[in-house]
Write an enzyme that holds these catalytic residues in place. Structure first.
Site, PDB file in Angstrom:
ATOM      1  N   MET A   1      -8.747   8.184  -1.078  1.00  0.00           N
ATOM      2  CA  MET A   1      -9.341   8.982   0.223  1.00  0.00           C
ATOM      3  C   MET A   1     -10.028  10.257  -0.125  1.00  0.00           C
ATOM      4  O   MET A   1      -9.238  11.068  -0.776  1.00  0.00           O
ATOM      5  CB  MET A   1      -8.871   8.698   1.361  1.00  0.00           C
ATOM      6  CG  MET A   1      -8.310   7.262   1.749  1.00  0.00           C
ATOM      7  SD  MET A   1      -7.697   7.128   3.466  1.00  0.00           S
ATOM      8  CE  MET A   1      -6.651   5.557   3.116  1.00  0.00           C
TER       9      MET A   1
ATOM     10  N   ASP B   1      -4.338   3.811  -2.616  1.00  0.00           N
ATOM     11  CA  ASP B   1      -5.568   4.015  -1.792  1.00  0.00           C
ATOM     12  C   ASP B   1      -6.037   5.613  -1.966  1.00  0.00           C
ATOM     13  O   ASP B   1      -5.437   6.452  -1.500  1.00  0.00           O
ATOM     14  CB  ASP B   1      -5.173   4.052   0.011  1.00  0.00           C
ATOM     15  CG  ASP B   1      -4.942   2.549   0.278  1.00  0.00           C
ATOM     16  OD1 ASP B   1      -6.084   1.906   0.125  1.00  0.00           O
ATOM     17  OD2 ASP B   1      -3.957   2.037   0.802  1.00  0.00           O
TER      18      ASP B   1
ATOM     19  N   MET C   1     -11.969   4.806  -1.708  1.00  0.00           N
ATOM     20  CA  MET C   1     -12.479   5.099  -0.429  1.00  0.00           C
ATOM     21  C   MET C   1     -13.304   6.518  -0.768  1.00  0.00           C
ATOM     22  O   MET C   1     -12.755   7.360   0.138  1.00  0.00           O
ATOM     23  CB  MET C   1     -11.529   4.919   0.764  1.00  0.00           C
ATOM     24  CG  MET C   1     -11.315   3.835   1.206  1.00  0.00           C
ATOM     25  SD  MET C   1      -9.884   3.275   2.066  1.00  0.00           S
ATOM     26  CE  MET C   1      -8.480   3.417   0.932  1.00  0.00           C
TER      27      MET C   1
ATOM     28  N   HIS D   1      -8.043   1.438  -4.888  1.00  0.00           N
ATOM     29  CA  HIS D   1      -9.035   1.179  -3.965  1.00  0.00           C
ATOM     30  C   HIS D   1      -9.646   2.659  -3.584  1.00  0.00           C
ATOM     31  O   HIS D   1      -9.080   3.499  -2.956  1.00  0.00           O
ATOM     32  CB  HIS D   1      -8.222   0.670  -2.453  1.00  0.00           C
ATOM     33  CG  HIS D   1      -8.949   0.545  -1.309  1.00  0.00           C
ATOM     34  ND1 HIS D   1      -8.592   0.108  -0.060  1.00  0.00           N
ATOM     35  CD2 HIS D   1     -10.472   0.430  -1.115  1.00  0.00           C
ATOM     36  CE1 HIS D   1      -9.454   0.160   0.911  1.00  0.00           C
ATOM     37  NE2 HIS D   1     -10.618   0.463   0.066  1.00  0.00           N
TER      38      HIS D   1
ATOM     39  N   MET E   1     -11.734  -5.745   4.297  1.00  0.00           N
ATOM     40  CA  MET E   1     -11.051  -4.854   4.972  1.00  0.00           C
ATOM     41  C   MET E   1     -10.764  -5.403   6.535  1.00  0.00           C
ATOM     42  O   MET E   1     -11.880  -5.794   6.927  1.00  0.00           O
ATOM     43  CB  MET E   1     -11.742  -3.345   5.412  1.00  0.00           C
ATOM     44  CG  MET E   1     -11.955  -2.494   4.285  1.00  0.00           C
ATOM     45  SD  MET E   1     -10.547  -2.199   3.159  1.00  0.00           S
ATOM     46  CE  MET E   1      -9.550  -1.305   4.572  1.00  0.00           C
TER      47      MET E   1
ATOM     48  N   SER F   1       0.810  -1.319   0.012  1.00  0.00           N
ATOM     49  CA  SER F   1       0.021  -0.075   0.081  1.00  0.00           C
ATOM     50  C   SER F   1       0.951   1.322  -0.030  1.00  0.00           C
ATOM     51  O   SER F   1       1.681   1.366   0.923  1.00  0.00           O
ATOM     52  CB  SER F   1      -0.940   0.075   1.135  1.00  0.00           C
ATOM     53  OG  SER F   1      -1.566   1.385   1.514  1.00  0.00           O
TER      54      SER F   1
ATOM     55  N   ASP G   1      -6.889  -6.383   3.519  1.00  0.00           N
ATOM     56  CA  ASP G   1      -6.475  -5.282   3.604  1.00  0.00           C
ATOM     57  C   ASP G   1      -6.370  -4.676   5.090  1.00  0.00           C
ATOM     58  O   ASP G   1      -7.531  -4.236   5.435  1.00  0.00           O
ATOM     59  CB  ASP G   1      -6.969  -4.121   2.653  1.00  0.00           C
ATOM     60  CG  ASP G   1      -6.294  -2.582   2.394  1.00  0.00           C
ATOM     61  OD1 ASP G   1      -5.311  -2.255   3.243  1.00  0.00           O
ATOM     62  OD2 ASP G   1      -6.931  -1.946   1.961  1.00  0.00           O
TER      63      ASP G   1
ATOM     64  N   HIS H   1      -0.995  -1.259  -4.549  1.00  0.00           N
ATOM     65  CA  HIS H   1      -2.167  -0.650  -3.899  1.00  0.00           C
ATOM     66  C   HIS H   1      -2.104   0.724  -3.840  1.00  0.00           C
ATOM     67  O   HIS H   1      -1.375   1.309  -2.973  1.00  0.00           O
ATOM     68  CB  HIS H   1      -2.449  -1.705  -2.746  1.00  0.00           C
ATOM     69  CG  HIS H   1      -3.648  -1.557  -1.970  1.00  0.00           C
ATOM     70  ND1 HIS H   1      -4.772  -2.267  -2.489  1.00  0.00           N
ATOM     71  CD2 HIS H   1      -4.228  -0.688  -1.015  1.00  0.00           C
ATOM     72  CE1 HIS H   1      -5.814  -1.765  -1.861  1.00  0.00           C
ATOM     73  NE2 HIS H   1      -5.472  -0.939  -0.950  1.00  0.00           N
TER      74      HIS H   1
HETATM   75  C1  DX5 Z   1      -6.607   1.755   5.021  1.00  0.00           C
HETATM   76  C2  DX5 Z   1      -5.976   1.288   3.494  1.00  0.00           C
HETATM   77  C3  DX5 Z   1      -4.830   0.334   3.550  1.00  0.00           C
HETATM   78  C4  DX5 Z   1      -3.718   0.572   4.626  1.00  0.00           C
HETATM   79  C5  DX5 Z   1      -2.885  -0.710   4.944  1.00  0.00           C
HETATM   80  O1  DX5 Z   1      -7.645   2.476   4.679  1.00  0.00           O
HETATM   81  O2  DX5 Z   1      -6.906   0.864   2.607  1.00  0.00           O
HETATM   82  O3  DX5 Z   1      -4.548  -0.005   2.236  1.00  0.00           O
HETATM   83  O4  DX5 Z   1      -2.870   1.581   3.850  1.00  0.00           O
HETATM   84  O5  DX5 Z   1      -1.833  -0.253   5.524  1.00  0.00           O
HETATM   85  P1  DX5 Z   1      -1.275  -1.012   6.833  1.00  0.00           P
HETATM   86  O6  DX5 Z   1      -0.753  -2.439   6.075  1.00  0.00           O
HETATM   87  O7  DX5 Z   1      -0.245  -0.214   7.353  1.00  0.00           O
HETATM   88  O8  DX5 Z   1      -2.543  -1.265   7.616  1.00  0.00           O
HETATM   89 ZN    ZN Z   2      -6.315  -0.127   0.684  1.00  0.00          ZN
END
Ligand code: DX5
Ligand code: ZN
Length: 215
Positions: free
Chosen positions: A35, A33, A66, A64, A135, A6, A173, A31
């Site tokens: 947001m 993320d 969010m 991903h 998740m 990630s 994740d 990956h």
């Molecule tokens: C959280 C993200 C994850 C996160 C994982 O909302 O979707 O992808 O970055 O990071 P670690 O492995 O540190 O939990």
């Molecule tokens: Zn993620």
């Protein structure tokens, strides 16, 4: 077990180089993320940034989302070079319409479920998607603790996918590292996301190798 670092835990002043570094370290997926500060209480980056870093690796760009109203932004993320887009079933876009839109662009589609959402909520869509992302922390931040009580959901999904003879990957994740990746594998996870475990390791390449061995 495929490993998807990630990038949320990377040095964003060198985002492109960090992606290249993960590529060379043996990452299977990147990956990413996304947001929006609305669906989750944190803001990261969007499609324009992904477009700029796309050229740093040919590995699978696993985006991903969010965000609220993911349907509105599917074209942007496809244009940016996403290979796989996962969005939350808890978001306010119609899941079927959103899946259709992603697939029409020739991109793989997946549904994400938060810790409080049951596995069964994605069953009606299983024959239309390429992945379910479970998740194992509340979405929004890296560095949280792995919720082992999510593994029964993984098992239920694995069973349903097998029973219906479908070709759907399960990704997990949040909080995944050497201490729990074997449990994830045993439950039926195909792709493990790892932020902290890879980026905070002294040697990310070794960390990825170790995760693959254990997973
Ligand atoms: C959280 C993200 C994850 C996160 C994982 O909302 O979707 O992808 O970055 O990071 P670690 O492995 O540190 O939990
Ligand atoms: Zn993620």
């Amino acid at each position: 077990m495929l490993i998807a670092p990630s990038l949320l835990s990377c040095d964003f002043s060198r985002f492109g180089e960090e992606i290249r570094r993960m590529d060379e370290a043996g990452a299977d997926y990147m990956h990413l993320d996304v947001m929006d500060g609305h669906f989750v209480p944190n803001i990261t980056f969007g499609a324009p940034v992904i477009k700029y870093v796309r050229k740093f690796s040919d590995k699978v760009f696993d985006v991903h989302l969010m965000i609220s109203e993911p349907l509105k932004y599917i074209d942007d993320f496809c244009d940016a070079g996403a290979d796989l887009i996962t969005f939350h079933i808890e978001s306010d876009s119609d899941p079927l319409e959103t899946i259709k839109k992603i697939k029409a662009r020739g991109v793989k589609a997946g549904l994400v479920i938060k810790p409080k959402t049951p596995a069964e909520s994605v069953f009606p869509y299983l024959d239309k998607i390429d992945m379910v992302l479970v998740m194992t922390v509340e979405p929004g931040f890296g560095g949280q603790s792995f919720m082992a009580d999510m593994l029964p959901k993984v098992r239920a999904l694995r069973e349903e996918i097998k029973k219906r003879n479908l070709d759907v990957l399960i990704e997990a994740d949040g909080g995944i590292g050497v201490q729990n990746i074997a449990d994830c594998a045993e439950a039926g996870v195909d792709v493990a996301v790892a932020g902290t475990a890879v980026f905070k390791a002294e040697n990310p390449k070794e960390a990825i190798m170790q995760l693959k061995q254990l997973g």
